[in-house]
Design an enzyme around this catalytic site. Structure first.
Site, PDB file in Angstrom:
ATOM      1  N   HIS A 115       0.994  -1.317  -0.120  1.00 14.56           N
ATOM      2  CA  HIS A 115       0.175  -0.002   0.082  1.00 14.56           C
ATOM      3  C   HIS A 115       0.863   1.215  -0.021  1.00 14.56           C
ATOM      4  CE1 HIS A 115      -2.793   3.279   1.373  1.00 14.56           C
ATOM      5  NE2 HIS A 115      -1.888   3.472   2.383  1.00 14.56           N
ATOM      6  N   GLU A 126      -2.435   9.193   7.326  1.00 15.65           N
ATOM      7  CA  GLU A 126      -1.970   7.489   7.619  1.00 15.65           C
ATOM      8  C   GLU A 126      -0.688   7.541   8.425  1.00 15.65           C
ATOM      9  OE1 GLU A 126      -1.761   5.983   3.708  1.00 15.65           O
ATOM     10  OE2 GLU A 126      -3.969   5.983   3.450  1.00 15.65           O
TER      11      GLU A 126
END
Ligand code: RTP
Length: 148
Positions: A115, A126
């Site tokens: 990812h 994130e």
């Protein structure tokens, strides 16, 4: 300097691709600012992928992410979010160009190894989620050989 969040998914860890993936980002000239091997709980995986919660593949995606340890990383460098996505390759490995990580090592979208944040703002979110205690503040001695 821009930062991105990169995660080697459980299949990448199980298949012994951690060193290869780190090597590609290192050789490019990006700097590693955070790194940990971690098994995440279901609620954490659901939080990471909350934007996809309405998708039909959401439950399978969460099962996949909690199926084994992942390697969570922060990489830093000029334009690292967009360039990191290019190094990773298209989401569906059938469309990923040879030479990209997914193009070289993955076959199916539900086992696509890695990812990478899709925008500077999602990278910021994130990184805060995965590295709540912050990252390591250092600069490579090669900096002036990579940047003019
Ligand atoms: P990622 O977040 O993992 O870097 O992937 P991405 O931005 O390239 O793709 P996104 O659309 O955000 O999807 C996140 C992950 O969900 C899985 N997926 N499965 N079965 C399916 O149709 C499907 N579509 C997406 C993939 O693992 C994808 O990386």
């Amino acid at each position: 300097m821009e930062q991105t969040f990169i995660m080697i998914k459980p299949d990448g860890v199980q298949r012994g691709l951690v060193g290869e993936i780190i090597s590609r980002f290192e050789k490019k000239g990006f700097s590693l600012k955070g790194l940990k091997l971690i098994s995440v709980e279901r609620a954490f995986a659901e939080k990471h992928y909350e934007d996809l919660s309405a998708k039909p593949f959401f439950n399978g995606l969460v099962e996949y992410i909690i199926s084994g340890p992942v390697v969570a990383m922060v990489w830093e460098g000029k334009n690292v979010v967009a360039t990191g996505r290019k190094i990773i390759g298209a989401t569906n490995p059938s469309d990923s160009a040879p030479g990209t990580i997914r193009g070289d090592y993955a076959v199916e979208i539900g086992r696509n190894i890695i990812h990478g944040s899709d925008a500077v703002e999602s990278a910021r979110k994130e990184i805060a989620l995965w590295f709540p205690d912050g990252t390591v503040n250092w600069q490579s001695s090669l900096h002036s050989w990579i940047y003019e």
